[in-house]
Design a protein around this motif. Structure first.
Motif, mmCIF file in Angstrom:
data_model
loop_
_atom_site.group_PDB
_atom_site.id
_atom_site.type_symbol
_atom_site.label_atom_id
_atom_site.label_comp_id
_atom_site.label_asym_id
_atom_site.label_seq_id
_atom_site.Cartn_x
_atom_site.Cartn_y
_atom_site.Cartn_z
ATOM 1 N N ALA A 234 22.970 -22.483 -104.511
ATOM 2 C CA ALA A 234 22.449 -23.467 -103.368
ATOM 3 C C ALA A 234 23.205 -22.607 -101.464
ATOM 4 N N ALA B 64 20.826 -21.651 -99.623
ATOM 5 C CA ALA B 64 20.069 -22.298 -98.787
ATOM 6 C C ALA B 64 21.237 -22.990 -96.897
ATOM 7 N N THR C 119 15.193 -14.063 -98.771
ATOM 8 C CA THR C 119 15.216 -14.810 -99.341
ATOM 9 C C THR C 119 14.686 -14.718 -100.535
ATOM 10 N N LEU D 226 7.924 -23.417 -105.967
ATOM 11 C CA LEU D 226 9.181 -24.697 -105.049
ATOM 12 C C LEU D 226 9.782 -24.270 -104.816
ATOM 13 N N ALA D 227 10.630 -23.677 -105.536
ATOM 14 C CA ALA D 227 11.904 -22.733 -104.676
ATOM 15 C C ALA D 227 11.806 -21.977 -103.147
ATOM 16 N N ALA E 135 9.347 -22.858 -101.528
ATOM 17 C CA ALA E 135 9.375 -23.687 -100.697
ATOM 18 C C ALA E 135 10.403 -24.634 -99.922
ATOM 19 N N ALA E 136 10.996 -24.593 -100.215
ATOM 20 C CA ALA E 136 12.726 -25.128 -100.540
ATOM 21 C C ALA E 136 13.742 -24.262 -99.270
ATOM 22 N N VAL E 137 13.526 -23.630 -99.848
ATOM 23 C CA VAL E 137 14.676 -22.557 -98.563
ATOM 24 C C VAL E 137 13.772 -22.306 -97.586
ATOM 25 N N CYS E 138 12.652 -22.296 -97.663
ATOM 26 C CA CYS E 138 11.173 -22.440 -96.392
ATOM 27 C C CYS E 138 11.660 -23.624 -95.602
ATOM 28 N N ALA E 139 11.761 -24.405 -96.485
ATOM 29 C CA ALA E 139 12.347 -25.655 -95.678
ATOM 30 C C ALA E 139 13.484 -26.079 -94.469
ATOM 31 N N PHE E 140 14.329 -25.270 -95.716
ATOM 32 C CA PHE E 140 15.743 -25.229 -95.126
ATOM 33 C C PHE E 140 15.775 -24.181 -93.440
#
Length: 430
Positions: free
Chosen positions: A121, A124, A146, A175-176, A178-183
């Motif tokens: 993590a 991220a 990433t 989903l992973a 999308a999560a790193v893009c959100a970070f």
């Protein structure tokens, strides 16, 4: 990629512009900005908590993975990877790109030795700080690296059997990503908030500077009107007293009393002005009588006293009024008074001692002021071309008016002003 140190900037309470805090539709935004800045202030007050807390959290996430039977690396290797993930985060804000590169390299090593570590993590967190403290171009590059690494991770673990219990690994991978893009987006949004807050603070500072400049101009006008008129009257009276002293000493004594009264009136106005602008060292004992009271703002009711002082200096003056001057606001009365005062002062400076002056004032939907003397007339640059005319025009402009001046048919000089009795422009909301 090269390291990109991010200089720390102290964050104080945001001073937001008045429209943002007064508009009901913008108050929510203003409240969010204020709360975010309050959190930032608390964070800067105790920087060690976040600096050490984030690596400790990543380490806590990585400890359970040490017991994962699917990991093929030895325990010391897994511990080394956990430390390599977490320790660089201590410098994530000063060297965001370098820390991202290190965590990416450690993640590649973990993938190569067949080890899944929850401390991954840290990537991220590193990506977030790239968005927060580095340039957008570097953020795009880091995000692309990433995403490629996540796709490679999913491919290796899917084909290697580690994700055999996952029915839709492509969904997990999406989903992973999308999560790193959100970070990354959160980091960039935080940087944008800083830019917006700095812009709002700069705008508020500029508004404060403009307000200070307007106040200085107002005080300058008042000082010019008070001192300019009083000194002109005093000089005229003093010349007259000197001429009268040999033949008519009683008249000279009366003139000196008028000079003293004019000085006391000017001192009272100056003390009132200093009190208004917050001066605590206003002169209390500079006058012959140190107990001179504070003078209120002059109005149209004070025109008679103004004209009496003017007559005492030699010229004759007649006042003609129409309408109801007492119904005008105090601010408008002050503006009219100062315009008449400045016009009379210019007459006293430039016209003959025996000149005749006519002051006309009419009120209604439009306030009109006229001051005319019989001269002699002088060229325009020497009559009203300086600070006095500028001050008159500025006072009239506050009430959507104008001032004109020039030679008249009587061989003298005329000043005409027009003002609209509405709320002055400087007091209107932005």
């Amino acid at each position: 990629m090269t390291a990109s140190p991010a200089p720390a900037r102290p964050v104080g309470r945001p001073r937001l512009p008045e429209p943002l805090t007064s508009d009901p539709e913008q108050r929510v935004i203003a409240s969010l900005v204020t709360r975010a800045t309050a959190v930032k202030r608390a964070d800067l007050a105790h920087p060690r908590y976040r600096r050490w807390g984030v690596p400790a959290l990543c380490a806590a996430l990585g400890l359970p993975s040490l017991l994962n039977p699917a990991n093929t690396a030895a325990l010391p290797t897994q511990l080394g990877l956990l430390v390599a993930f977490c320790v660089p985060l201590l410098w994530r804000e000063r060297f965001p790109v370098t820390v991202f590169a290190l965590t990416t390299a450690v993640s590649a090593v973990a993938l190569g030795v067949g080890t899944f570590n929850g401390a991954d993590a840290a990537r991220a967190i590193a990506l977030f700080n790239v968005g927060r403290h580095s340039s957008p171009r570097r953020l795009v590059i880091a995000l692309a690296v990433t995403v490629v690494q996540l796709v490679a991770w999913a491919t290796v673990y899917w084909t290697g059997g580690q994700l055999e219990r996952v029915t839709r690994p492509e969904v997990v991978t999406a989903l992973a990503i999308a999560a790193v893009c959100a970070f990354a987006g959160l980091g960039l949004a935080g940087r944008m908030v800083d830019v917006v807050v700095q812009g709002l603070e700069k705008e508020r500072d500029q508004q404060a500077l403009l307000a200070a400049a307007r106040e200085r101009a107002r005080v300058s006008r008042e000082m010019h009107d008070i001192l300019g008129h009083t000194l002109a009257v005093v000089v005229g009276l003093a010349d007259g007293a000197a001429a009268l002293a040999p033949q008519r000493p009683e008249r000279a004594a009366e003139t000196l009393r008028i000079i003293a009264e004019s000085g006391r009136d000017a001192l009272g106005e100056l003390r009132r002005l200093l009190a208004v602008i917050g001066a605590e060292d206003a002169p209390h004992g500079d006058a012959p009588h140190g107990d001179a009271p504070l003078a209120p703002q002059p109005g149209l009711a004070d025109l008679d006293a103004l004209l009496e002082r003017f007559r005492a200096a030699g010229p004759t003056v007649a006042l003609h009024t129409g309408g109801d001057p007492a119904g005008l606001s105090q601010g408008l009365q002050l503006a009219v008074y100062r315009i008449v005062q400045e016009a009379l002062t210019n007459t006293l400076k430039h016209a003959a001692p025996d000149t005749s002056v006519t002051v006309a004032l009419t009120t209604g939907d439009v306030v009109r002021v006229s001051v005319e003397d019989t001269g002699p007339a002088r060229p325009a640059p020497t009559r009203g071309g300086g600070q006095g005319l500028v001050g008159m025009r500025e006072r009239a402009a506050l009430y959507r008016g104008e001032v004109t001046s020039g030679p008249n048919a009587h061989g003298g000089w005329s000043v005409h002003a027009r003002l609209v009795p509405t709320t002055p422009l400087e007091n209107r909301p932005a």
